[in-house]
Enzyme design. Sequence first.
Site, PDB file in Angstrom:
ATOM      1  N   ASP A 286      43.020  40.319  44.510  1.00 58.62           N
ATOM      2  CA  ASP A 286      43.426  41.765  44.430  1.00 58.62           C
ATOM      3  C   ASP A 286      42.665  42.296  43.468  1.00 58.62           C
ATOM      4  OD1 ASP A 286      45.048  44.258  44.939  1.00 58.62           O
ATOM      5  OD2 ASP A 286      46.219  43.546  43.069  1.00 58.62           O
TER       6      ASP A 286
ATOM      7  N   ASP B 228      48.943  39.634  41.890  1.00 58.25           N
ATOM      8  CA  ASP B 228      50.342  40.039  41.143  1.00 58.25           C
ATOM      9  C   ASP B 228      51.251  40.869  41.462  1.00 58.25           C
ATOM     10  OD1 ASP B 228      48.852  42.218  40.744  1.00 58.25           O
ATOM     11  OD2 ASP B 228      49.331  42.376  38.588  1.00 58.25           O
TER      12      ASP B 228
ATOM     13  N   ASP C  39      51.126  41.794  47.252  1.00 60.74           N
ATOM     14  CA  ASP C  39      50.342  40.608  47.480  1.00 60.74           C
ATOM     15  C   ASP C  39      51.427  39.536  48.152  1.00 60.74           C
ATOM     16  OD1 ASP C  39      48.061  41.839  46.488  1.00 60.74           O
ATOM     17  OD2 ASP C  39      48.783  41.365  44.468  1.00 60.74           O
TER      18      ASP C  39
END
Length: 751
Positions: free
Chosen positions: A441, A639, A643
């Site tokens: 990410d 995080d 996700d």
Amino acid sequence: MQVAVGPETRTEHFGGETFHFCSDDCQQKFRADPWFYASGNAAKQGASVPPGTQYTCPMHPEIVRDAPGACPICGMALEPMLPSQEPSTELTDFTRRLWFSVAAAVPLVILTMGGMVGLPLRDWLGHQAASYVECVLATPIVLWAALPFFARGWQSILNRSPNMWTLISLGVGAAYLYSIVATFLPGLFPAQYHSAEGVGTYFEASVVIVALIFVGQVLELRARERTGDAIRALLDLSPKTARRVLPDGSEYDAPLENVMAGDRLRVRPGDSVPVDAEVVEGHSSVDESMITGEAMPVEKGPGDAVTGGTINGTGALIVEASKVGAETVLSQIVAMVSNARRSRAPIQGLADRVSAVFVPTVVGAAVLAFVVWLAFGPDPALAFAIAAAVSVLIIACPCALGLATPISITTAAGRGAQAGVLIKDAEALERMARVDTVIVDKTGTLTEGAPKLTDVIALEAVEEEVLRLAAGIERGSEHPLAEAIVAGAQARGLVLPGVETFEAVTGKGVRGRIEGRDIALGNPALMRDLGLDPASADETADALRTQGKTVMYLAADEALAGLIAVADPIKATTAGAIRGLHAAGLKIIMATGDNERTARAVAEKLGVDEVRAGVLPADKAALVDELHQRGAYVAMAGDGVNDAPALATADVGIAMGTGADVAMESAGITLLGGDLAGLVRARKLARATLRNIKQNLFFAFVYNSLGVPLAAGILYPVFGLLLSPMIAAAAMSLSSVSVISNALRLRRLKL
């Protein structure tokens, strides 16, 4: 509870009240923290006391018991699920039994083999008397010292789970019983088994075997104790007491277990932070390296969070406890590492399948060796047959095979915790070693996750005025970009104006009235709604967007006044981590919900291989499935809550320790430092661990494959060599120690 008050009743006075106690223990607890008990907090705290210690098998984690004992599958002693600060009771017991065994083994060896070095004690005593002395020395060792071996061997038969203790008890028992019969009923043996000295005995062999097995067990137990050193080191990070600050300003040291959320605590320079808390007074730098793996201290002030177990620097802090007991980060780390120690890696299935058929095969091999020696061996054939059978049973104990995988996982989990890499289970560690593609990410993983003001460009006014007006209107917004602008203005010392009216325009920006002026801040669509043409600033805005920045237009009194640019800075460690992952042969894919231009700007700066921008949480999980269809082995690092689906779908989910709890729950590995540098460490640890496990399995397989035929006497017809049961016992013990020693090398792995 009610206490009957009498002349000898234990009494304490505190806060103008008198308290009575039923026992010395209760009184001592009260003395250690009278305010805690007198204020009634003890009753509130009682509900959160953790359950009693549970015990599990180091080789079979599915076995869980409320009390210590032996594993019903393999017979190994159960150990606490959470490493204890106290020494192992089994280690203490086995050490005592070891010394008794050695004390008997030494005179037995001298008595039976002294003639080889010019000390013929047996000849002096005579064969029969010497046999009686040997029996007296051997019997307490076999019937008392070796009792745990026989108990575990018998349990293995009752549980229909033959294991190493089955072989040991059969071997030692056979040698001892044969010797008893040879000593007291020699007439039962045929004439060819009698020599000038009578029928030979194996008392010394049975005792030396017991002593050598105890040597191996004590060395193994000590090594297993060392595999929990990392967890014990984490447990030691928390101080035993915390300096509680009472509402009246007085202070005292309270036991750590009595600290409750909301308590105010003083953390003096050089002290460990006792629990997770928030700073309410003072400034200091805090060393978080033992938690995050990062060496640089972090500055802390009012409003900042501090983690229990970290080390305060030179400043004094007053903190307010937020999480205590099992809820603290340190406790959760310890729990996660302990869970990893007990989990099973897929590669362990190989050892399990072999062990399931190994013991019956060994018993069959011992019987076959006995029969062959009895039928074809030289005189006295029975003695040779028993020696060969006992040697096969002893040398083939599958302890090394069973320990090969769990001992490496245990050591690796502890080493990872020290480096800020938390392993949730053994399977995640094994899978991590095979990963070839990493999806990351952007926000919070590659970047800080907290936007910061980067540029202020004035078109119709001075920069300070543009920023002052932009920050003023954004004070009414809760958007992260608004917080970045306000923080940037305050950092420059600007005094922000009051807001007369405020309106948030969904998807476009904000507008309102400040100091009698109409102010608007937002995207080009908002400017066009106000009748303004943002095209005159497009070139400057595009140049900022190319750098990965988000650009906002400021209008004042229906005129374009300036541009404000905000960016989420790339973490200082990200570029190096990406290079490290590339060096390890991994492909890096960025998957972010951000716009294409910003995402590509960040990717180009870092050298990311592929970019997927504007993706939703479901799209990230779909990307993982797409890569799986291509045959890729995928790790997902993120995080946020968005996700979590991809983290759960990937072969290995990697959560940033600074992120959302749901992300960490969905992941197999957590990086406490919150950056990709930990991913490089995790990859290195995983590969080293898998390599270590394969080495251990190789040692164990080769040892058993060579040991059994050697013990059976395969070399005797050619070289006249026959393995003594005592040598077999020493070799068996050393095989387990070699496997554990190899696993312990992981403690020194540089991450």
